[in-house]
Write a protein that holds these residues in place. Sequence first.
Motif, short mmCIF file in Angstrom:
data_model
loop_
_atom_site.label_atom_id
_atom_site.label_comp_id
_atom_site.label_asym_id
_atom_site.label_seq_id
_atom_site.Cartn_x
_atom_site.Cartn_y
_atom_site.Cartn_z
N UNK B 165 0.88 -1.21 0.02
CA UNK B 165 0.00 0.13 0.05
C UNK B 165 0.96 1.30 -0.15
N UNK B 166 0.62 2.30 -0.82
CA UNK B 166 1.36 3.41 -0.53
C UNK B 166 1.38 4.10 0.77
N UNK B 167 2.77 4.49 1.06
CA UNK B 167 3.04 4.73 2.37
C UNK B 167 1.99 5.72 3.07
N UNK B 168 1.45 6.56 2.55
CA UNK B 168 0.81 7.66 2.96
C UNK B 168 -0.59 6.93 3.45
N UNK B 169 -1.04 5.95 2.73
CA UNK B 169 -2.46 5.33 2.84
C UNK B 169 -2.42 4.27 3.95
N UNK B 170 -1.20 3.80 4.63
CA UNK B 170 -1.07 2.63 5.42
C UNK B 170 -1.89 2.91 6.62
N UNK B 171 -2.77 1.99 7.02
CA UNK B 171 -3.64 2.27 8.44
C UNK B 171 -4.87 2.61 7.96
N UNK B 172 -5.21 3.80 8.80
CA UNK B 172 -6.72 4.10 8.62
C UNK B 172 -7.16 4.61 7.38
N UNK B 173 -6.49 5.51 6.51
CA UNK B 173 -6.66 5.95 5.39
C UNK B 173 -7.19 4.81 4.55
N UNK B 174 -6.59 3.72 4.10
CA UNK B 174 -6.81 2.40 3.20
C UNK B 174 -7.84 1.92 3.78
N UNK B 175 -8.28 1.77 4.82
CA UNK B 175 -9.12 1.10 5.66
C UNK B 175 -10.49 1.81 5.45
N UNK B 176 -10.44 3.25 5.48
CA UNK B 176 -11.60 3.94 4.97
C UNK B 176 -11.98 3.68 3.52
N UNK B 177 -10.89 3.70 2.52
CA UNK B 177 -11.04 3.71 1.27
C UNK B 177 -11.80 2.33 0.94
N UNK B 178 -11.48 1.24 1.62
CA UNK B 178 -12.00 -0.14 1.46
C UNK B 178 -13.44 -0.12 2.08
N UNK B 179 -13.74 0.71 3.15
CA UNK B 179 -15.10 0.85 3.81
C UNK B 179 -15.98 1.43 2.56
N UNK B 180 -15.29 2.53 1.85
CA UNK B 180 -16.10 3.32 0.61
C UNK B 180 -16.63 2.22 -0.36
N UNK B 181 -15.65 1.19 -0.66
CA UNK B 181 -16.05 0.35 -1.86
C UNK B 181 -17.08 -0.56 -1.26
N UNK B 182 -16.98 -0.89 0.05
CA UNK B 182 -18.06 -1.71 0.49
C UNK B 182 -19.23 -1.12 0.68
N UNK B 183 -19.28 0.13 1.04
CA UNK B 183 -20.42 0.98 1.05
C UNK B 183 -20.96 1.04 -0.31
#
Lengths: 181, 193, 98, 226
Positions: B165-183
């Motif tokens: 995962x791009x370094x800036x997205x590690x942790x919470x940011x990527x989790x939120x992006x995944x949540x967006x796709x689930x939504x």
Amino acid sequence: MNKGLISGLVLLVIGLVCGVLLAFVNSLTAPVIQENADRIVLESLGEVYEGASNYKLTEVAGTGNVVKVFYLNDKTSDETIAIIYSVKAEGYQSTVSMLIAIEMNSSNQYVVAGYKVVSQGETSGIGDKIVGYDFKMENEVITNLATFDAVAGATFSSDAVRTCFELVGLRVAADFGGAQS
Amino acid sequence: MSVSALISLAFTAMIIENVILTQFLGICPFIGVSKKRSSAVGMGVAVVAVILLAGIITWTLYHYVLSPLKMEYMQTIVFILVIAALVQMVELIIKKMSPTLYKALGIYLPLITTNCAVLGVALLNIRKDFGFAEMIVYSLFIPLGFLLVITIFSMLREKIEMSPVPKAFKGTPIALVVAAILAMIFSRFGGLI
Amino acid sequence: MDILLPALVLGAIGFVLGLLIFVVSKYFHVEEDHRIEQIEAMLPKYNCGACGYAGCHDMATALLNKECIVSQCKPIKQDAKVALMAHLDQLFKAEKEG
Amino acid sequence: MNQKQNFLKGIFKENPLFVTVLGMCPSLAITTSLENAIGMGIAVFFVLVLSNLIISLITVNPKMKELVKPVRIPVYIVVIATLVTIVEMVLHAYLVDLYNSLGVFIPLIVVNCIILGRAEAFASDNKPLDSVVDGVGMALGYTLALMIISFFRELLGSGLITIWGAKSANPIQLNLIPVFEFIGIEPINMFIKPVGAFLTLGFILAVLAAIANKKATKMASEVKQA
């Protein structure tokens, strides 16, 4: 003193103070909230009874298929000018809800002042024609359903509307009498 | 209310109006406790138990105590007090009675006081003017929806942990992006009813 | 009366709950590693779950078992963090010697 | 720590939403428009400042602090819930539109971790004045964060930002639809929907992380050179 009692007492005191505060603020805001709510109801009631907002509103919960009864009273004399009923009845595949306004004419008969189908889920193109349809009931005496004009081809949906009028007709005399006494 | 209406309410509560993905209740534990599947499932089950219990108690309290006394405006404060005390007591009792149950479920209980889904469902039961049967169905299927989504989400996160995962997205940011796709996926279920 | 009744009801609820919690915590008390309690007292006690553990108690247990690091706690303040790290170092040192 | 640092830490260094990632539920749910974000910010401001003040007043006396200690969390909750209920009633009476659009998230301020968190972590150990300053800083930081999220969501989602008086004759608006037309795309409706909430917050956090990473590497290289 017992430790448990102390924690209980601390919570008791905090609860007392907060309760007083809440009740005080509520006594200030509750009338305003009520007034706002009444205004919104009166605005929507205005669609079936012109000038509804000029009157004082009393809401009473109905029984059975009569969901709510709105009394419109004169602001000064407190006389009941009109009653608006919120009624529902089963149609072809859904429940039809209506608002029906009734007022008393000069010869002491109860006449329909206005009506409106508020919500329905009838077959589109057939049953849903009941929305905005002229059932020829305006200014008719409520118990006289002879003039009732059903929507052609939508028997069940029209019957639901007819049932609504009948329900109102059954109790309107008692309601006018009851409100005045 | 008819049975078919209750079934459609259950489906709506669990999938279409999913607590996390459309109502945004319980986001904090959703992001926080979804790194491991085992803890996500434990959290989800604890949420089901507590929401159902809290729903029943607060609904009864509202209709038989607050409403007759004309104290509806105090619902928030009474509900949160009762829920907080209830959860704490359940935690203490489980800890003593059954250490196994405590390990599986009890340790997730402290998080529930700060989980807004619990108070949220209690308040929504009142705001939506539910009767007893509807309240039970709603308070059971809303947290089941939570359990479903947090389980799926934790499995996805276990995979993401191992992906570049791009370094800036590690942790919470990527989790939120995944949540967006689930939504996005869940929003499509709305067409079913 | 309109103001007194709500106050009394709220006060009574608070009183009963306060007593109840005390009684339950007394009769259902479980003896635990006091080191966990010490660590938990130094955490912020938000119980927010941002660390990935189920509340501050769970994280305290994990810290003691060296399963995680203090920085995983998001809301902790800087000075509290330093103090907690020092406290943990001491604990582990004592463990090694003992 | 002086008063200015105490105030500013809530906005930048310890921003409750962007740095400590607390209070996420309302920040995703009500950021569909800038107007809602400001309304929520005001409600949180009122509750947070007053709860910090009251709790620090209770605990400033060591005797009282000792007395309250075993039941301090319920006491905090009662204080916060009272303030929230007052805010709810006032909004319901005087700002009905805002009350309706914020919905269940007004009473849910009670369980917003930020407020209980500040009570426990700051107000209970500090003087009343410091606590108020801390509350003001934190609330402003939170409002700012909400405004940033909602700004992007409303801008991308509808292309038209309405700040006040959507129903009145001349509302205050920022109209960017011509820009969208110039580029030749439609406003992306998805950003108003739940999807947009998660996506926007995710990207904002990523940008902040990228900035932080850059700063860290820069500092590291400076240390190396020195």
